[in-house]
Design an enzyme around this catalytic site. Sequence first.
Site, short mmCIF file in Angstrom:
data_model
loop_
_atom_site.label_atom_id
_atom_site.label_comp_id
_atom_site.label_asym_id
_atom_site.label_seq_id
_atom_site.Cartn_x
_atom_site.Cartn_y
_atom_site.Cartn_z
N ASP A 100 39.34 34.63 30.94
CA ASP A 100 39.43 35.14 32.30
C ASP A 100 38.87 36.56 32.38
OD1 ASP A 100 40.07 35.55 34.94
OD2 ASP A 100 42.19 35.94 34.57
N ASP A 340 34.19 36.33 38.22
CA ASP A 340 35.51 35.92 37.71
C ASP A 340 35.44 34.53 37.10
OD1 ASP A 340 38.18 35.70 37.16
OD2 ASP A 340 38.83 35.53 39.25
#
Length: 489
Positions: A100, A340
């Site tokens: 992430d 992201d």
Amino acid sequence: MAAHFITIATFLLFILLTASMFNFNQTLAKERNHNPMVLGMAQYSRNSLPRIPRASRIRNSSKKPSEILDMMEPLREITNGYLISLNLGSPPQVIQVYMDTGSDLIWVPCGNVSFDCIECDEYRNNKLTIAAFSPSFSSSSSRDLCGSSFCNDIHSSDSDYDTCTMAGCSLATLLKSTCPRPCPLFAYTYGAGRVVTGALTRDTLMVHGNSPSATREIPKFCFGCVGSTYKEPIGIAGFGRGTLSLPSQLGFLKIGFSHCFLSFKFANNPNISSPLVVGDVAISSKDDLQFTPMLRSPIYPNLYCIGLEAITIGNVVSAIKVPLNLREFDSRGNGAMMIDSGTTYTHLPEPLYSQILSFLQSAITYPRAKDVEMRSGFDLCYKVPCKNNNTFIDDLPLITFHFLNNVSLTLPQGNHFYAMGAPSESTVVKCLLFQSMDNEDDNIYGPAGVFGSFQQQNVEVVYDLEHERVGFQPRDCAVAAAAQGLHKM
């Protein structure tokens, strides 16, 4: 998956969930260099740079340095996100977690029996097996202490009180960062209200080299040992710019990393995984990439943000101009576009999102599949003809993103419209996998848009942290995986 530390009020409410969290019946045992590292990634349905201790051990030290520079982990594919493997503990326990770029904390589920995920029925119904870390099975595991910079970081938003003072640390030991008491429990929140609570833990992290015999151990690696979560059943490895992130702890925060996400068609294929490269090798020899500058948010400095100038649909001459808040930050530090890997689909603000839909509807003549739109929640689905029920006619208009510094990225086929099922009656339903920033607050606070992992498939993305820039290059990531030895077929 942007994250921030949870507010005190929410913390006090959610801390009730931790009453049973540490009933692990587990006793924690006693308490870098800049070599590049190459990892594999599995696809899933979903202040100062720390000094690296000289005690970091490199097994097979008889190997030449050039033979242990590149580190690699072959990982399996699943759906809807990308996983990397963490080899934690002594002996190592392998835990797969999300990669992430939108958060910092590294955490793993802890306690095979006592780990509790609230409102995770979707995973239970799919009989998904989630591996949990057991500190009691590791001879090198220990709780992080109040004197640590990581403890200070995870509790940095607890401005109303000092958690380590409440834990019994004296002012003198706090000033000297020598308090020996365990770092208090933390609560960490992600988007969509997902929350995890746990304890910062130290243990050995092992990474594998470009040959089975070369491994490197990083002692006292810091991560969250989580026993209770809300809607977040799988661990996360944060790759943000903060002290707690994996690149920071491995000493690569001033160098960089790159990834090449495999297409979702490889989901559940155990023979191939996506290459994730960390260190000098990720940045060197990248002259074929276009680089756009990183924009550092004054209020969210740990996020990776870039500026979006325009979007082109198909072969039209004029591009769609985007609002100014996608190109730069406003006076309060909000705006720009965040990259992201923890968010699946690209999110665009209104009215830009509706403009994109309107342009596509004008350019596509296939019949709409409104029943699929209702079921899936996507806003634009079409019945696309296919030959022999297996070959798609992929003539849907391409979408090009134009970033700052004259960087243009045309999304590879399959990165915007995606088949929602098997062909039927010589047609297949394809939906646009973009979404609107559906909360008004999203358009006011934080990034104005998000460039999700689905749109990054078959694109090499390079995070050059030394020069504060992000590079893009469309690439067959399956071929890149084979070159890294991550393809077993």
